[in-house]
Scaffold this active site. Structure first.
Site, short mmCIF file in Angstrom:
data_model
loop_
_atom_site.label_atom_id
_atom_site.label_comp_id
_atom_site.label_asym_id
_atom_site.label_seq_id
_atom_site.Cartn_x
_atom_site.Cartn_y
_atom_site.Cartn_z
N ALA A 129 11.36 30.01 59.61
CA ALA A 129 12.07 29.67 58.29
C ALA A 129 11.13 29.71 57.10
CB ALA A 129 12.47 28.10 58.51
N GLU A 165 -3.43 28.16 56.72
CA GLU A 165 -3.72 27.40 58.02
C GLU A 165 -4.69 28.33 58.87
OE1 GLU A 165 -0.16 24.61 59.52
OE2 GLU A 165 0.23 26.78 59.68
N ALA A 180 9.49 24.33 55.02
CA ALA A 180 10.52 25.14 55.81
C ALA A 180 10.89 24.68 57.20
CB ALA A 180 9.69 26.38 56.31
N LYS A 209 1.54 30.65 72.18
CA LYS A 209 2.04 30.76 70.54
C LYS A 209 0.96 31.06 69.52
CE LYS A 209 4.82 30.25 67.07
NZ LYS A 209 5.20 29.00 66.28
N SER A 215 4.67 32.17 58.27
CA SER A 215 4.20 30.95 57.16
C SER A 215 3.07 31.27 56.75
CB SER A 215 4.49 29.65 58.16
OG SER A 215 3.41 29.54 58.96
N ASN A 235 1.92 24.25 64.12
CA ASN A 235 1.24 25.48 64.84
C ASN A 235 -0.28 24.96 65.35
OD1 ASN A 235 2.91 27.63 65.55
ND2 ASN A 235 3.04 28.14 63.19
N1 LIG Z 1 7.77 28.40 58.47
C1 LIG Z 1 7.86 28.70 59.90
O1 LIG Z 1 8.55 29.73 60.03
C2 LIG Z 1 7.20 28.03 60.86
C3 LIG Z 1 5.94 27.21 60.52
N2 LIG Z 1 5.47 26.49 61.66
C4 LIG Z 1 4.32 25.63 61.56
O2 LIG Z 1 5.12 24.50 61.24
C5 LIG Z 1 4.09 23.52 60.23
C6 LIG Z 1 4.86 23.24 58.79
O3 LIG Z 1 5.08 24.82 58.15
P1 LIG Z 1 6.26 25.07 56.93
O4 LIG Z 1 7.33 23.91 57.29
O5 LIG Z 1 6.03 26.38 57.10
O6 LIG Z 1 5.20 24.49 55.84
P2 LIG Z 1 5.83 24.25 54.33
O7 LIG Z 1 4.60 24.52 53.38
O8 LIG Z 1 6.88 25.21 54.08
O9 LIG Z 1 6.29 22.70 54.36
C7 LIG Z 1 5.19 21.56 54.52
C8 LIG Z 1 5.68 20.45 53.62
O10 LIG Z 1 4.80 19.37 53.48
C9 LIG Z 1 4.62 18.87 52.45
N3 LIG Z 1 3.72 17.72 52.43
C10 LIG Z 1 2.29 18.07 52.28
N4 LIG Z 1 1.49 17.13 52.19
C11 LIG Z 1 2.60 16.11 52.20
C12 LIG Z 1 2.37 14.51 52.08
N5 LIG Z 1 1.07 14.02 51.96
N6 LIG Z 1 3.38 13.81 52.18
C13 LIG Z 1 4.68 14.37 52.28
N7 LIG Z 1 4.96 15.70 52.33
C14 LIG Z 1 3.80 16.57 52.36
C15 LIG Z 1 4.66 19.89 51.36
O11 LIG Z 1 5.12 19.16 50.12
P3 LIG Z 1 5.60 20.25 48.65
O12 LIG Z 1 7.00 20.46 49.08
O13 LIG Z 1 4.99 19.38 47.66
O14 LIG Z 1 4.61 21.53 48.98
C16 LIG Z 1 5.88 20.78 52.30
O15 LIG Z 1 7.14 20.43 51.79
C17 LIG Z 1 3.10 24.27 60.20
O16 LIG Z 1 1.98 24.09 61.07
C18 LIG Z 1 3.34 25.91 60.47
O17 LIG Z 1 2.38 26.69 60.77
C19 LIG Z 1 5.90 26.93 63.06
C20 LIG Z 1 6.96 27.75 63.34
C21 LIG Z 1 7.44 28.32 62.20
C1 LIG Z 2 6.11 32.81 64.83
C2 LIG Z 2 6.38 32.37 63.52
C3 LIG Z 2 6.47 33.59 62.57
C4 LIG Z 2 7.83 31.82 63.73
O1 LIG Z 2 8.10 30.88 64.40
C5 LIG Z 2 5.45 31.33 63.06
O2 LIG Z 2 4.91 30.34 63.95
C6 LIG Z 2 5.01 31.14 61.64
O3 LIG Z 2 5.69 31.62 60.98
O4 LIG Z 2 4.15 30.21 61.62
#
Ligand SMILES: NC(=O)C1=CN([C@@H]2O[C@H](COP(=O)(O)OP(=O)(O)OC[C@H]3O[C@@H](n4cnc5c(N)ncnc54)[C@H](OP(=O)(O)O)[C@@H]3O)[C@@H](O)[C@H]2O)C=CC1
Ligand SMILES: CC(C)(CO)C(=O)C(=O)O
Length: 288
Positions: free
Chosen positions: A124, A256, A12, A175, A244, A99
């Site tokens: 996202a 997480e 995401a 946060k 997430s 996060n």
């Molecule tokens: N989603 C959100 O709205 C928000 C998320 N966050 C934080 O951001 C961080 C990321 O979250 P998010 O994007 O939602 O997570 P996702 O699970 O959507 O994405 C994580 C990605 O990391 C990939 N991955 C895992 N291990 C590896 C590796 N060894 N090499 C390459 N890629 C790898 C996964 O691969 P694969 O595609 O195979 O699963 C996946 O595509 C977290 O800490 C979350 O808490 C913060 C704010 C908002």
């Molecule tokens: C606060 C929120 C919902 C979006 O930024 C987030 O951090 C998450 O989805 O992990």
């Protein structure tokens, strides 16, 4: 001057950031993915961004870059580290977009002065590999200083808000306060609208108060009013919003819980501050 950027994790957050950075011709962006895809497609509030960025699936194929951005889940930090040997050169800076409050501790092998911890407030959801819906433009918050400024410049061509703070610790705990209360969604398998239930809202408030007490002991400047602020934020937000950690549970992935709830109980123990609600959320989420 062209900046080279590698993004580890294309879920995401990683795909959203990747789509925006790829849109800048002055940046050479490489996506370091675990699951392959052909095209990157992100529905942003400003329209759809589509591209076919350079994708690597194995760390062995990687070379040093100016910026490494880690956007894996916190529990995949070990897997992300496998890329670092190849991606880090003498001048590389590492931005950790995750996060929690332990961004630097997750990458002990990297010189702390080269690490930029980033607070991501960009909701996202990924719908398929390489496909994401970015719900809100959102923001990135870094510590004030040259590295934070340089990281913010990468986003100058985007609508994503960037800000620098002299008190990043407090911002990160604020946060965490939002995120720890979000565990109720993962536990009930219900989106943010679950806050309309008065008893759930009371529980969320109490979880945030534990976070405030421990955060304060860790040096963050937080007051008890944050509990009402967080609950009100959930009330004002879209009731169908899936955070997430709920997305992880719905997809059958690990969560997480440790970085978002367990950490409050763990750090609380150091200061003899009990955090039973966050401990329970952590234990139940890990057990489910
Ligand atoms: N989603 C959100 O709205 C928000 C998320 N966050 C934080 O951001 C961080 C990321 O979250 P998010 O994007 O939602 O997570 P996702 O699970 O959507 O994405 C994580 C990605 O990391 C990939 N991955 C895992 N291990 C590896 C590796 N060894 N090499 C390459 N890629 C790898 C996964 O691969 P694969 O595609 O195979 O699963 C996946 O595509 C977290 O800490 C979350 O808490 C913060 C704010 C908002
Ligand atoms: C606060 C929120 C919902 C979006 O930024 C987030 O951090 C998450 O989805 O992990």
């Amino acid at each position: 001057m062209t900046n080279t950027v590698a993004i580890i994790g294309t879920g995401a957050v990683g795909a959203t950031i990747g789509a925006w950075l790829t849109a800048d011709q002055a940046l050479q962006v490489t996506l370091c993915a675990r699951t392959p895809f052909e095209r990157l497609r992100v529905e942003t509030p400003a329209g759809v961004l589509e591209s076919t960025p350079r994708l690597l699936l194995e760390p062995e194929a990687a070379a040093p870059v100016d910026w490494v951005i880690v956007a894996t889940k916190t529990y995949d930090a070990g897997g992300a580290s496998r890329w670092l040997d190849r991606l880090l050169g003498p001048c590389t800076r590492l931005a950790v977009l995750q996060n929690g409050v332990e961004h630097l501790a997750r990458f002990p092998e990297v010189e702390p002065a080269s690490v930029v911890p980033v607070i991501v407030d960009i909701p996202a959801e990924r719908t398929a590999p390489g496909q994401v819906v970015q719900r809100r433009t959102g923001s990135l918050t870094m510590p004030a200083g040259a590295n934070g400024e340089a990281f913010a410049r990468l986003f100058a061509h985007t609508p994503i808000e960037t800000s620098l703070t002299d008190d990043w610790l407090t911002a990160a705990w604020r946060k965490l306060a939002v995120n720890c209360a979000g565990a109720v969604s993962a536990l009930t398998l219900k989106p943010a609208g679950i806050v309309a239930d008065q008893e759930v809202a009371a529980l969320m408030r109490a979880m945030v108060l534990e976070c405030v007490a421990v955060g304060r002991a860790q040096g963050a400047r937080l007051d008890d009013g944050l509990a009402d602020e967080v609950v009100e934020g959930y009330r004002q937000g879209p009731p169908d919003s899936i955070n997430s950690i709920l997305a992880d549970r719905l997809a059958g992935r690990a969560t997480e819980a440790d970085a978002r709830n367990g950490v409050i109980a763990r750090l609380g123990r150091r200061h003899a501050i009990p955090a039973p609600l966050n401990h329970m959320a952590d234990v139940l989420l890990r057990a489910s």
